[in-house]
Design an enzyme around this catalytic site. Structure first.
Site, mmCIF file in Angstrom:
data_model
loop_
_atom_site.group_PDB
_atom_site.id
_atom_site.type_symbol
_atom_site.label_atom_id
_atom_site.label_comp_id
_atom_site.label_asym_id
_atom_site.label_seq_id
_atom_site.Cartn_x
_atom_site.Cartn_y
_atom_site.Cartn_z
ATOM 1 C CB SER A 245 33.108 -27.102 31.179
ATOM 2 O OG SER A 245 33.889 -27.987 30.228
ATOM 3 C CE LYS B 202 35.680 -26.769 27.482
ATOM 4 N NZ LYS B 202 35.116 -27.873 28.135
ATOM 5 C CE LYS C 97 26.991 -25.898 30.457
ATOM 6 N NZ LYS C 97 28.311 -25.887 30.867
#
Length: 303
Positions: free
Chosen positions: A101, A177, A246
């Site tokens: 990701s 995502k 993050k």
């Protein structure tokens, strides 16, 4: 250059979700060559039948499909384009399937660079479902790239995924995502807030996930993390607080770049940043500990 074989899959990065992915591939009869910076993590995979490579470059040489499952954008770029990176051994017959990701804009740039420098193809294919879905082969995949490359990646996807959705060109899978993580990260923070509120009000919070199941308030995060939060269970770790921080920071950066208004996400990011520095939670803690932030805040207001 070694002629790649379609029967072999190179898998680079065997962390929290990469390991069950490799285990699943092996269970489905795939031939898998693995490499990880921390070699100790390879031991159970070698016992299960995987082959060890001496480097990422070595792993990729004889495999037409090269899967990456790495920590972040920097790690992916280093493995592909760094010293003795994959680009030095890949050619037109190779396909990188990036299950990590990472940033959508960086993905677009790297895909173009890879094609220009060695002719290899890139498919961004971040996943959702976590380690349980990886073990069962029921991950959700958001794919960005060429439709023909999704077909080429069938030996990987048939083993790992219940659904693969082609979102568009390079980077579109990563953007999808990011949208996924935006919902999950905000949801987890609200779940922690809701359960702490219930506790504070004298309700048995451990009963709420089951009570809400099937209704409009239900969600997979509620059913997975809700009982863990209410029961103070944080092991095994299913998702680190720092990882959600993050991910949501990336959503904020991307939203700012296109002028999207995301006030709820900004508020959630502020809370994740606070959770990381609080002793009750911390960066490496499982997201189940987010409820401790709410409990601590409530206790502080009493004093």
């Amino acid at each position: 250059m070694t002629t790649p074989t379609a029967a072999r899959i190179a898998f680079i990065g065997t962390g929290l979700i990469g390991t069950p992915m490799v285990e699943r591939l092996l269970e489905c009869g795939r031939e898998v060559v693995v490499w990880n910076r921390t070699r100790d993590k390879l031991a159970p995979l070698l016992e299960a039948g995987a082959q060890a490579a001496t480097s990422a470059r070595d792993a990729a040489q004889g495999a037409a499909l090269v899967c990456l499952c790495l920590t972040d954008t920097t790690a992916v770029e280093e493995v592909v384009f760094g010293h003795d990176g994959l680009v030095t051994v890949l050619g037109a017959q190779h396909l990188i399937v990036d299950l990590s990701s990472i940033a959508p804009d960086a993905t677009q740039r790297m895909a173009q660079r890879l094609q220009a420098e060695c002719g290899a193809h890139w498919l961004d294919a971040p996943v959702s479902g976590g380690t349980p879905a990886a073990r069962k082969g029921t991950l959700i995949v958001f794919a960005g790239g060429e439709a023909t490359d999704i077909e080429r990646a069938a030996p990987v996807f048939d083993a790992l995924a219940q659904r693969v959705t082609h979102m568009g060109g390079h980077g579109a899978g990563q953007l999808a995502k990011s949208c996924n993580q935006q919902l999950v990260a905000c949801n987890l923070m609200v779940i922690a807030e809701m359960l702490a509120f219930a506790e504070r009000s004298g309700v048995d919070a451990s009963r709420l996930p089951a009570a809400l199941a099937g209704g409009w308030a239900d969600s997979l995060p509620l059913q997975v993390f809700g009982p863990r939060m209410a029961g103070n269970v944080d092991k095994p770790r299913l998702g680190a607080v720092s990882t959600f921080r993050k991910d949501i920071e990336q959503v904020v950066r991307l939203a700012e770049s296109v002028g999207a208004d995301i006030p709820i996400t900004y508020a959630a990011l502020s809370e994740y940043r606070r959770a990381i520095v609080e002793a009750e939670v911390g960066p490496d803690a499982d997201a189940s500990r987010l409820i401790r932030l709410r409990r601590a805040t409530s206790s502080a207001s009493d004093s």
